[in-house]
Design a protein around this motif. Structure first.
Motif, PDB file in Angstrom:
ATOM      1  N   GLY A 169      16.838 -62.287  42.132  1.00 52.70           N
ATOM      2  CA  GLY A 169      15.765 -63.187  41.741  1.00 52.70           C
ATOM      3  C   GLY A 169      14.775 -62.338  40.951  1.00 52.70           C
ATOM      4  O   GLY A 169      13.805 -62.776  40.388  1.00 52.70           O
ATOM      5  N   ASP A 170      15.002 -61.140  40.525  1.00 50.53           N
ATOM      6  CA  ASP A 170      14.092 -60.103  39.836  1.00 50.53           C
ATOM      7  C   ASP A 170      15.113 -59.527  38.861  1.00 50.53           C
ATOM      8  O   ASP A 170      15.410 -58.291  39.291  1.00 50.53           O
ATOM      9  N   TRP A 171      15.222 -59.847  37.695  1.00 49.96           N
ATOM     10  CA  TRP A 171      15.885 -59.165  36.790  1.00 49.96           C
ATOM     11  C   TRP A 171      15.050 -58.004  36.441  1.00 49.96           C
ATOM     12  O   TRP A 171      16.031 -56.781  35.950  1.00 49.96           O
ATOM     13  N   SER A 172      13.963 -57.593  36.648  1.00 50.75           N
ATOM     14  CA  SER A 172      13.239 -56.496  36.202  1.00 50.75           C
ATOM     15  C   SER A 172      13.648 -55.387  37.220  1.00 50.75           C
ATOM     16  O   SER A 172      13.274 -54.162  36.884  1.00 50.75           O
ATOM     17  N   SER A 173      14.034 -55.570  38.386  1.00 51.02           N
ATOM     18  CA  SER A 173      14.593 -54.741  39.244  1.00 51.02           C
ATOM     19  C   SER A 173      15.893 -53.966  39.009  1.00 51.02           C
ATOM     20  O   SER A 173      16.209 -52.977  39.717  1.00 51.02           O
ATOM     21  N   CYS A 174      16.491 -54.379  37.878  1.00 47.16           N
ATOM     22  CA  CYS A 174      17.937 -54.077  37.684  1.00 47.16           C
ATOM     23  C   CYS A 174      18.088 -52.609  37.400  1.00 47.16           C
ATOM     24  O   CYS A 174      17.256 -51.780  36.549  1.00 47.16           O
ATOM     25  N   LEU A 175      18.911 -51.784  37.850  1.00 47.98           N
ATOM     26  CA  LEU A 175      19.177 -50.299  37.782  1.00 47.98           C
ATOM     27  C   LEU A 175      20.420 -50.184  37.191  1.00 47.98           C
ATOM     28  O   LEU A 175      21.603 -50.889  37.612  1.00 47.98           O
ATOM     29  N   LEU A 176      20.562 -49.511  36.207  1.00 45.82           N
ATOM     30  CA  LEU A 176      21.710 -49.420  35.137  1.00 45.82           C
ATOM     31  C   LEU A 176      22.326 -47.868  35.411  1.00 45.82           C
ATOM     32  O   LEU A 176      21.563 -46.936  35.220  1.00 45.82           O
ATOM     33  N   THR A 177      23.771 -47.909  35.223  1.00 52.66           N
ATOM     34  CA  THR A 177      24.206 -46.516  35.227  1.00 52.66           C
ATOM     35  C   THR A 177      24.351 -45.883  33.902  1.00 52.66           C
ATOM     36  O   THR A 177      24.308 -46.477  32.862  1.00 52.66           O
ATOM     37  N   ASP A 178      24.109 -44.481  33.609  1.00 53.87           N
ATOM     38  CA  ASP A 178      24.353 -43.903  32.470  1.00 53.87           C
ATOM     39  C   ASP A 178      25.565 -43.768  31.943  1.00 53.87           C
ATOM     40  O   ASP A 178      26.582 -44.446  32.531  1.00 53.87           O
ATOM     41  N   SER A 179      25.849 -42.965  30.686  1.00 51.77           N
ATOM     42  CA  SER A 179      27.118 -42.882  30.013  1.00 51.77           C
ATOM     43  C   SER A 179      28.279 -42.319  30.760  1.00 51.77           C
ATOM     44  O   SER A 179      29.716 -42.488  30.875  1.00 51.77           O
ATOM     45  N   GLU A 180      27.740 -41.564  32.009  1.00 42.85           N
ATOM     46  CA  GLU A 180      28.731 -40.915  33.098  1.00 42.85           C
ATOM     47  C   GLU A 180      28.864 -41.816  34.186  1.00 42.85           C
ATOM     48  O   GLU A 180      29.564 -41.613  35.043  1.00 42.85           O
ATOM     49  N   GLY A 181      28.195 -42.952  34.133  1.00 42.38           N
ATOM     50  CA  GLY A 181      28.544 -43.969  35.260  1.00 42.38           C
ATOM     51  C   GLY A 181      27.506 -43.595  36.477  1.00 42.38           C
ATOM     52  O   GLY A 181      28.127 -43.967  37.385  1.00 42.38           O
ATOM     53  N   ASN A 182      26.568 -42.993  36.395  1.00 41.55           N
ATOM     54  CA  ASN A 182      25.699 -42.562  37.470  1.00 41.55           C
ATOM     55  C   ASN A 182      24.285 -42.953  37.241  1.00 41.55           C
ATOM     56  O   ASN A 182      23.760 -43.165  36.300  1.00 41.55           O
ATOM     57  N   TYR A 183      23.541 -43.127  38.350  1.00 37.36           N
ATOM     58  CA  TYR A 183      22.080 -43.245  38.434  1.00 37.36           C
ATOM     59  C   TYR A 183      21.455 -42.557  39.607  1.00 37.36           C
ATOM     60  O   TYR A 183      22.165 -42.698  40.781  1.00 37.36           O
ATOM     61  N   GLN A 184      20.346 -42.410  39.696  1.00 38.15           N
ATOM     62  CA  GLN A 184      19.824 -41.540  40.757  1.00 38.15           C
ATOM     63  C   GLN A 184      18.082 -41.576  40.517  1.00 38.15           C
ATOM     64  O   GLN A 184      17.724 -41.288  39.592  1.00 38.15           O
ATOM     65  N   ASP A 185      17.708 -41.894  42.056  1.00 39.16           N
ATOM     66  CA  ASP A 185      16.277 -41.770  42.018  1.00 39.16           C
ATOM     67  C   ASP A 185      16.001 -41.645  43.429  1.00 39.16           C
ATOM     68  O   ASP A 185      16.912 -41.430  44.386  1.00 39.16           O
ATOM     69  N   THR A 186      14.709 -41.630  43.934  1.00 44.60           N
ATOM     70  CA  THR A 186      14.473 -41.368  45.256  1.00 44.60           C
ATOM     71  C   THR A 186      14.800 -42.225  46.329  1.00 44.60           C
ATOM     72  O   THR A 186      15.197 -41.841  47.505  1.00 44.60           O
ATOM     73  N   SER A 187      15.210 -43.359  45.914  1.00 49.05           N
ATOM     74  CA  SER A 187      15.719 -44.274  46.850  1.00 49.05           C
ATOM     75  C   SER A 187      16.882 -45.006  46.696  1.00 49.05           C
ATOM     76  O   SER A 187      17.628 -45.671  47.440  1.00 49.05           O
ATOM     77  N   VAL A 188      17.489 -44.952  45.483  1.00 48.26           N
ATOM     78  CA  VAL A 188      18.830 -45.404  45.024  1.00 48.26           C
ATOM     79  C   VAL A 188      19.786 -44.505  44.447  1.00 48.26           C
ATOM     80  O   VAL A 188      19.089 -43.734  43.485  1.00 48.26           O
ATOM     81  N   ALA A 189      20.894 -44.625  44.876  1.00 49.16           N
ATOM     82  CA  ALA A 189      22.025 -43.613  43.926  1.00 49.16           C
ATOM     83  C   ALA A 189      23.200 -44.543  43.909  1.00 49.16           C
ATOM     84  O   ALA A 189      23.828 -45.150  44.427  1.00 49.16           O
ATOM     85  N   ILE A 190      23.557 -44.390  42.367  1.00 53.91           N
ATOM     86  CA  ILE A 190      24.776 -45.489  41.927  1.00 53.91           C
ATOM     87  C   ILE A 190      25.686 -44.309  41.415  1.00 53.91           C
ATOM     88  O   ILE A 190      25.298 -43.495  40.610  1.00 53.91           O
ATOM     89  N   SER A 191      27.168 -44.550  41.976  1.00 52.02           N
ATOM     90  CA  SER A 191      28.068 -43.542  41.245  1.00 52.02           C
ATOM     91  C   SER A 191      29.312 -44.529  41.066  1.00 52.02           C
ATOM     92  O   SER A 191      29.823 -45.105  41.800  1.00 52.02           O
ATOM     93  N   ASP A 192      29.960 -44.387  39.807  1.00 50.91           N
ATOM     94  CA  ASP A 192      30.933 -45.073  39.499  1.00 50.91           C
ATOM     95  C   ASP A 192      32.326 -44.080  39.359  1.00 50.91           C
ATOM     96  O   ASP A 192      32.181 -43.242  38.601  1.00 50.91           O
ATOM     97  N   ASP A 193      33.495 -44.280  40.151  1.00 52.17           N
ATOM     98  CA  ASP A 193      34.579 -43.342  40.045  1.00 52.17           C
ATOM     99  C   ASP A 193      35.359 -43.758  38.843  1.00 52.17           C
ATOM    100  O   ASP A 193      36.505 -42.923  38.601  1.00 52.17           O
ATOM    101  N   ARG A 194      35.121 -44.905  37.991  1.00 47.10           N
ATOM    102  CA  ARG A 194      35.922 -45.328  36.927  1.00 47.10           C
ATOM    103  C   ARG A 194      37.427 -45.867  37.143  1.00 47.10           C
ATOM    104  O   ARG A 194      38.327 -45.690  36.400  1.00 47.10           O
ATOM    105  N   THR A 195      37.571 -46.026  38.736  1.00 44.14           N
ATOM    106  CA  THR A 195      38.918 -46.333  39.195  1.00 44.14           C
ATOM    107  C   THR A 195      38.924 -47.900  39.661  1.00 44.14           C
ATOM    108  O   THR A 195      40.045 -48.171  40.408  1.00 44.14           O
ATOM    109  N   GLY A 196      37.774 -48.474  39.560  1.00 46.61           N
ATOM    110  CA  GLY A 196      37.555 -49.802  39.882  1.00 46.61           C
ATOM    111  C   GLY A 196      36.681 -49.917  41.115  1.00 46.61           C
ATOM    112  O   GLY A 196      36.554 -50.851  41.675  1.00 46.61           O
TER     113      GLY A 196
END
Length: 337
Positions: A169-196
């Protein structure tokens, strides 16, 4: 006559296949590019039979993909389709890897019974290869201050796509991965292994983090609910050492026991007071009755006296009255005073 004998014999040969069958799930759905393991369970009498896996909707037109008597079928690392039989657990497992859209369709778990009049024991299942996303666990919970990890699965065609994590319900809250498939801040970490699979880790959870989220890729998204539970209180309660209880006075009796004698005394006092009240009331009533009787008698005596007084006045009049006697013979009158 021969036909009458052949027909029952044929039916008897088919009975074991009907009563002692192999079983598996009716349908499977799996993302494109991922692997799938299909269990086929069978009865103990089929432990020594050859098992096979084929692609097709009927026994007559089924393309064999793996067999338990084929050495190549035991190489799980290299073959796209492999089969492994476990006679102890009475199950043979078929593994299909790197599934594509063209792999969708009907498949069959089978066991070769053999013989001219014996039919193979089989079970059918439908495998559907889908595009999009799924999630390993759609409901997660964690204690306040801890972390939780969400595993988001995507099909092969989205391998290079940007991955997202948003609050529902809040599109402004979306966090996106970078070109390496990662995102990092103090409360959320995203990691893409590129295998699914890409993982989202929520760190240092707070109570306000409870709610619905979704992980997305391309135009696909899947919902996830996160529940944050309060941290248990660590405040210690009062501690009493064993030595401090030795000099304590003995406990007083409970209120009910200490009240019993007083309640008996109070009851007796109430009874005595009631009796005294009734006796006093009776004495008072008796006295009032006697006074009433005396008053009536006095009034009667006074009435009698009044009547007597009236009568005494008449007597006095008689005493002073003059009586005249008439003598008819002498025709003289005699006056008596």
């Amino acid at each position: 006559m021969s036909l009458l004998l052949i027909l029952p014999l044929t039916l008897c040969l088919w009975i074991p296949a009907c009563l002692c069958r192999v079983t598996t799930d009716e349908e499977f759905a799996v993302l494109e590019g991922r692997s799938l393991a299909i269990p086929c369970h069978y009865e103990p009498q089929y432990a020594g039979y050859v098992k096979y896996w084929c692609h097709g909707r009927s026994r007559e037109f089924c393309t064999s993909l793996a067999r338990s008597d084929d050495p190549r079928s035991s190489n799980l690392a290299e073959d796209k389709v492999s089969i492994f039989d476990d006679p102890v657990q009475l199950v043979f497992t078929v593994t299909m890897k790197n599934l594509k859209e063209g792999d969708s369709g009907w498949y069959m778990c089978g066991m070769e019974v053999g013989g001219m009049w014996s039919a193979d024991v089989v079970a059918f299942t439908n495998i559907n290869i889908i595009h999009g996303m799924s999630v390993v666990n759609s409901r997660l919970s964690g204690e306040e201050g801890s972390s939780v990890t969400v595993e988001c699965l995507y099909s092969e065609r989205y391998r290079e796509s940007e991955k997202k994590w948003c609050r529902s319900g809040d599109w402004s809250s979306c966090l996106l991965t970078d070109s390496e498939g990662n995102y990092q801040d103090t409360s959320v970490a995203i990691s893409d292994d590129r295998t699914g699979t890409f993982t989202v880790t929520l760190k240092k959870l707070q109570m306000r983090d409870t709610g619905w989220y979704w992980c997305g890729v391309g135009q696909q998204q899947i919902s996830v609910h996160v529940l944050v539970t309060p941290r248990p209180s660590t405040t210690p309660g009062p501690v009493t050492s064993p030595a401090s209880t030795e000099n304590l006075p003995p406990p007083e009796p409970i209120a009910k026991q200490s009240w019993n004698p007083h309640s008996h005394i109070l009851g007796a006092l109430l009874v005595c007071a009631s009796l005294m009240f009734f006796v006093g009331f009776a004495i008072f009533a008796k006295k009032m009755w006697n006074l009433h009787k005396q008053d009536v008698a006095q009034r009667q005596i006074e009435g009698v006296k009044a009547r007597l007084n009236d009568c005494s006045g008449d007597v006095d009049d008689l005493e002073t009255a003059t009586i005249v006697f008439l003598n008819t013979n002498s025709q003289h009158s005699q006056v008596v005073v």
